[in-house]
Motif scaffolding. Sequence first.
Motif, PDB file in Angstrom:
ATOM      1  N   TYR A 126       0.749  -1.221   0.038  1.00  0.00           N
ATOM      2  CA  TYR A 126      -0.055   0.083  -0.087  1.00  0.00           C
ATOM      3  C   TYR A 126       0.928   1.192   0.117  1.00  0.00           C
ATOM      4  N   PHE A 127       0.146   2.383   0.001  1.00  0.00           N
ATOM      5  CA  PHE A 127       1.246   3.670   0.086  1.00  0.00           C
ATOM      6  C   PHE A 127       0.192   4.583   0.430  1.00  0.00           C
ATOM      7  N   GLY A 128       0.945   5.713   0.794  1.00  0.00           N
ATOM      8  CA  GLY A 128       0.257   7.051   1.411  1.00  0.00           C
ATOM      9  C   GLY A 128       1.328   8.225   2.090  1.00  0.00           C
ATOM     10  N   TRP A 129       0.919   8.718   3.092  1.00  0.00           N
ATOM     11  CA  TRP A 129       1.632   9.643   3.746  1.00  0.00           C
ATOM     12  C   TRP A 129       1.922   9.344   4.913  1.00  0.00           C
ATOM     13  N   CYS A 130       3.096   9.683   5.866  1.00  0.00           N
ATOM     14  CA  CYS A 130       3.663   9.294   7.117  1.00  0.00           C
ATOM     15  C   CYS A 130       4.085  10.630   7.749  1.00  0.00           C
ATOM     16  N   GLN A 131       3.911  10.841   8.971  1.00  0.00           N
ATOM     17  CA  GLN A 131       4.462  11.720   9.796  1.00  0.00           C
ATOM     18  C   GLN A 131       5.334  11.220  10.724  1.00  0.00           C
ATOM     19  N   LEU A 132       6.698  11.633  10.977  1.00  0.00           N
ATOM     20  CA  LEU A 132       7.625  11.394  11.979  1.00  0.00           C
ATOM     21  C   LEU A 132       7.467  12.543  12.935  1.00  0.00           C
ATOM     22  N   SER A 133       7.082  12.366  14.078  1.00  0.00           N
ATOM     23  CA  SER A 133       6.947  13.367  14.872  1.00  0.00           C
ATOM     24  C   SER A 133       7.713  14.422  14.952  1.00  0.00           C
ATOM     25  N   THR A 134       9.111  14.507  14.953  1.00  0.00           N
ATOM     26  CA  THR A 134      10.085  15.546  15.060  1.00  0.00           C
ATOM     27  C   THR A 134      10.716  15.840  13.695  1.00  0.00           C
ATOM     28  N   ARG A 135      10.113  15.305  12.621  1.00  0.00           N
ATOM     29  CA  ARG A 135      10.759  15.730  11.234  1.00  0.00           C
ATOM     30  C   ARG A 135       9.662  16.274  10.273  1.00  0.00           C
ATOM     31  N   GLY A 136       8.413  15.874  10.341  1.00  0.00           N
ATOM     32  CA  GLY A 136       7.623  16.265   9.247  1.00  0.00           C
ATOM     33  C   GLY A 136       6.933  15.119   8.555  1.00  0.00           C
ATOM     34  N   VAL A 137       6.311  15.409   7.357  1.00  0.00           N
ATOM     35  CA  VAL A 137       5.309  14.828   6.805  1.00  0.00           C
ATOM     36  C   VAL A 137       5.956  13.839   5.523  1.00  0.00           C
ATOM     37  N   TYR A 138       6.066  12.895   4.975  1.00  0.00           N
ATOM     38  CA  TYR A 138       6.839  11.866   3.861  1.00  0.00           C
ATOM     39  C   TYR A 138       5.913  11.153   3.277  1.00  0.00           C
ATOM     40  N   LYS A 139       6.272  11.144   1.985  1.00  0.00           N
ATOM     41  CA  LYS A 139       5.689   9.974   0.999  1.00  0.00           C
ATOM     42  C   LYS A 139       6.173   8.671   1.533  1.00  0.00           C
ATOM     43  N   MET A 140       5.276   7.583   1.506  1.00  0.00           N
ATOM     44  CA  MET A 140       5.870   6.246   2.095  1.00  0.00           C
ATOM     45  C   MET A 140       4.729   5.150   1.200  1.00  0.00           C
ATOM     46  N   VAL A 141       5.552   3.850   1.089  1.00  0.00           N
ATOM     47  CA  VAL A 141       4.914   2.796   0.525  1.00  0.00           C
ATOM     48  C   VAL A 141       5.053   2.032   1.730  1.00  0.00           C
ATOM     49  N   MET A 142       4.030   0.687   1.922  1.00  0.00           N
ATOM     50  CA  MET A 142       4.128   0.204   3.045  1.00  0.00           C
ATOM     51  C   MET A 142       3.536  -1.357   2.805  1.00  0.00           C
ATOM     52  N   SER A 143       4.288  -2.326   3.367  1.00  0.00           N
ATOM     53  CA  SER A 143       3.886  -3.621   3.294  1.00  0.00           C
ATOM     54  C   SER A 143       3.115  -4.090   4.381  1.00  0.00           C
ATOM     55  N   ILE A 144       2.130  -4.942   4.300  1.00  0.00           N
ATOM     56  CA  ILE A 144       1.268  -5.697   5.521  1.00  0.00           C
ATOM     57  C   ILE A 144       1.487  -6.933   5.030  1.00  0.00           C
ATOM     58  N   GLY A 145       2.193  -7.853   5.961  1.00  0.00           N
ATOM     59  CA  GLY A 145       2.017  -9.186   5.693  1.00  0.00           C
ATOM     60  C   GLY A 145       3.252  -9.873   6.331  1.00  0.00           C
ATOM     61  N   TRP A 146       3.605 -10.983   5.729  1.00  0.00           N
ATOM     62  CA  TRP A 146       4.619 -11.873   6.553  1.00  0.00           C
ATOM     63  C   TRP A 146       6.069 -11.704   5.755  1.00  0.00           C
ATOM     64  N   ASN A 147       6.112 -11.094   4.768  1.00  0.00           N
ATOM     65  CA  ASN A 147       7.207 -10.941   3.957  1.00  0.00           C
ATOM     66  C   ASN A 147       7.669 -12.427   3.754  1.00  0.00           C
ATOM     67  N   PRO A 148       7.129 -13.088   2.756  1.00  0.00           N
ATOM     68  CA  PRO A 148       7.419 -14.368   2.474  1.00  0.00           C
ATOM     69  C   PRO A 148       9.025 -14.670   2.133  1.00  0.00           C
ATOM     70  N   TYR A 149       9.768 -13.642   1.849  1.00  0.00           N
ATOM     71  CA  TYR A 149      11.157 -13.886   1.602  1.00  0.00           C
ATOM     72  C   TYR A 149      12.081 -14.170   2.643  1.00  0.00           C
ATOM     73  N   PHE A 150      11.525 -13.567   3.903  1.00  0.00           N
ATOM     74  CA  PHE A 150      12.147 -13.868   5.211  1.00  0.00           C
ATOM     75  C   PHE A 150      11.352 -15.016   5.821  1.00  0.00           C
ATOM     76  N   ASN A 151      10.367 -15.350   5.533  1.00  0.00           N
ATOM     77  CA  ASN A 151       9.396 -16.411   6.160  1.00  0.00           C
ATOM     78  C   ASN A 151       9.106 -15.836   7.770  1.00  0.00           C
TER      79      ASN A 151
END
Length: 395
Positions: free
Chosen positions: A284-309
Amino acid sequence: MFITKSMAMPIRKLVSCVILDLDGTLLNTDGIVSDVLRVYLSKFGKQWDGRRAHRIVGKTPLEAAAAIVEDYGLPLSTDELSTEITTMLSDQWCNIKALPGANRLIKHLKGHGVPMALASNSPRVNIEAKISCHPGWKESFSVIIGGDEVKAGKPSPEIFLEAAKRLNLEPSNCLIVEDSLPGVMAGKAAGIEVVAVPSLPKQSHLYTSADEVINSLLDLRPEMWGLPPFEDWIEGTLPIEPWYIGGPVIKGFGRGSKVLGIPTANLSAEGYAEFLSEHPSGVYFGWCQLSTRGVYKMVMSIGWNPYFNNTEKTIEPWLLHDFDEDFYGEELRLAIVGYIRAEANFPSLESLIEKIHEDGKISERALELPLYSKYRDDPYLKSSLHGDKNHSQPV
């Protein structure tokens, strides 16, 4: 301009109608059932074991009750358990949420005049009660058939053959969408093409008899079956109803993400059980805010990450910005606004990294579009995180 994700997708077979299962396919029933069983079994000093969920998925109520009585050695009959559990569940029917993509699929097929049937092992009265809580569902189906309207439930093919008969269509003209192994077996025994959407995690390898296995309804491509394609993909992304979550970063840039070339900001899965159960694994993707740094673009995974099992489902935002230092422990807020693809297996770390960068480029471009860029100024991202470290709510 809105375009379909793939304009050159080969057609597997031409069909003219769709038969849908209900529980686990359109509705996120598993969570409610687990909650009820957890409470009920505690009365007998037993603890619900989610690893045994496969024993009841796709079964008729009596079959599921028999499995529970046997697995937990309960001192009551199958009929008694079925009656008690059904009573407890009936109070929860309207709390069952539609799975991601369910409303979209029903609206799409109805809008294009594609006949739909609903065929579930649940009794007809329960089906009616569940779908009554979802506006527009009941009138969208030309046929609704419950397990108590046939002699034998799934994996018997009878319910699907009866659905096709009531639609006045040959079974070979239908497509079934199912989440359970009994449902897939029933569909294939009826001579019907089946798309499987496994409701239990990490079970896709068991669905070898299905004609296609997809991660979620978001990944269904109707055009593969000669049906009208979705027209809501844009620039390789699917807009979704935004989700908002936030919490402390438990792993930051300095903890391995330099290998991937993207600053990751893992959030703890603890406290997000409901969120993770409601949303399919994927990118997925969207926007993120780090509390001390600001707002950034981001892409995000939800899951088990099959490569790392991975052994547990994780939330891993990748911040699309150049960082030279770690941000471990900082507060993070996310506004997740679109979907890119399902979680996938990769043969090598290099291919995984290549795909991550491709996902990042897609997200970078998409987030410049007004459709997505407006969320950069969302009040949720601008507000203080203090005192609200574990917030999760849909718009």
